[in-house]
Design a protein around this motif. Structure first.
Motif: not given
Length: 387
Positions: A198-202, A211-214
């Motif tokens: 399970l991931y979240r993208f910030v 753009t962002g952080t996985l």
């Protein structure tokens, strides 16, 4: 074109509130997994002329069939309809649906008036592969996810005005569903692998997915406990799959549907027939449903897949196979069959989504009566849904 662009801007506030508000199980996180019960709607009646068995007071209709023009339009509905969502559109709404074929998947939309009359249909994404589930954003876009190795997420416009954009920063893996959390300003992502994560993208800026952080969820192998998040070093997965880049990443057996409301994330795993529940506020997780822990009354919910929530705080979970049911998991902790699709055992139920006012439920039988991608059928159910 100008009208659609205006309406898209005008309804963001109201539509986002309908999608992300509600009171699903506030304060009830990680209680015992749901057990069979009568549910709020009672027993199913015999199937109607369309083969849909529903409780008393409910009715169904077909709104689209794969390969055929959507009623009142010249647009031919796509094959293998999958994940879906509704978006407010003035006094009516739009139902968006993915196409899970490879190649040439994509997504389409049907426009409905306040009275439920179909007023338009069109393509919103083309040239992609096996678009399975996805999710809506608070700024009224649809995230269409490719369920292939090193697949992408595409951000699309339900009004069909803006061109779809591939969101590379959200990672390359076998994407399934997405659910936006406007409180923590992140998007949760499931992965359809036997040892998926399970991931979240910030996002760098909330409202833009450029753009962002996985990040990946870190937790023990237990079915409940605490969790944290860790950055994925290489979201593009050039050399190593995303799910194998971070030590301690928790494994889930075939991630499927995902839904967020009221500080809680629910997602399903088909390999073990579970519905997981994450309390995003306090960093704990547990099971909302596990068919191996059903104590009495059989297992009404198997083949867990897409999931959505209603205004009442109930979860509606679609079956991939099983007995072709949509089951309701109530805020009181009961699980019961809400509807059954008969005569379509070679299909799966996909794309459950409520209209913005909560009065209509949309879903598809991906392969219909033919058992093939070209035989998909998309339905609408109306009736006394509790609020």
């Amino acid at each position: 074109m100008e009208r659609r662009g205006f309406l898209r801007t005008a309804v963001i506030g109201a539509s986002a509130s309908a999608a992300f508000g509600g009171s699903l199980w506030r304060g009830a996180a990680h209680a015992d997994p749901a057990q069979p019960g009568p549910g709020p709607y009672g027993a199913l009646l015999p199937a109607d002329a369309r083969g849909i068995a529903l409780p008393s007071g409910f009715g169904s209709r077909v709104i689209a069939r794969s390969g055929e023009p959507v009623a009142g339009t010249s647009y031919r509905w796509h094959s293998a309809p999958d994940g879906g969502a509704c978006f407010a559109d003035g006094t009516g709404w739009i139902y968006v649906s993915n196409s899970e074929i490879n190649p040439s998947g994509g997504a389409s939309a049907v426009v409905l008036s306040a009275s439920g009359e179909i007023t338009g249909a069109y393509r919103i994404l083309s040239g992609t592969r096996q678009n399975c589930a996805g999710g809506r954003t608070p700024w009224n876009t649809w995230l269409s996810c490719e369920e292939v190795g090193r697949g992408h997420v595409y951000e699309t416009d339900p009004w069909g005005v803006a061109a779809a954009v591939r969101r590379d920063a959200m990672g390359r893996f076998k994407h399934e569903a997405a659910a936006a959390d406007p409180v923590r300003r992140v998007v949760y992502l499931t992965e359809d692998e036997p040892d998926g994560c399970l991931y979240r993208f910030v996002p760098t800026v909330w409202g833009s997915l450029a753009t962002g952080t996985l990040q990946v969820l870190i937790a023990s192998t237990a079915t409940s406990g605490r969790f944290t998040w860790a950055d994925v070093p290489d979201p593009a997965a050039v050399d190593t799959p995303t799910r194998r880049q971070v030590a301690g990443a928790k494994r889930f057996s075939g991630g499927e549907g995902c839904h967020y409301a009221d500080d809680t994330v629910w997602f399903t795993t088909k390999g073990d027939n579970r519905v997981w529940e994450l309390d995003a506020a306090d960093g704990t997780y547990g099971l909302a449903y596990d068919d191996s822990l059903v104590e009495t009354g059989g297992t009404p919910l198997t083949g867990v897949d897409n999931v959505t929530g209603s205004a009442s705080g109930d979860l509606f979970v679609a079956e991939d196979g099983g007995t072709m049911d949509i089951c309701v998991i109530t805020r009181e902790g009961e699980v019961a069959t809400f509807l059954r699709v008969e005569g379509q055992s070679s299909s799966e139920i996909t794309g459950p989504a409520f209209s913005p006012d909560g009065s209509r439920l949309y879903f598809s039988s991906q392969y219909g009566t033919s058992g093939s991608a070209a035989g998909g059928i998309t339905y609408e159910v109306t009736g006394p849904f509790r609020s």
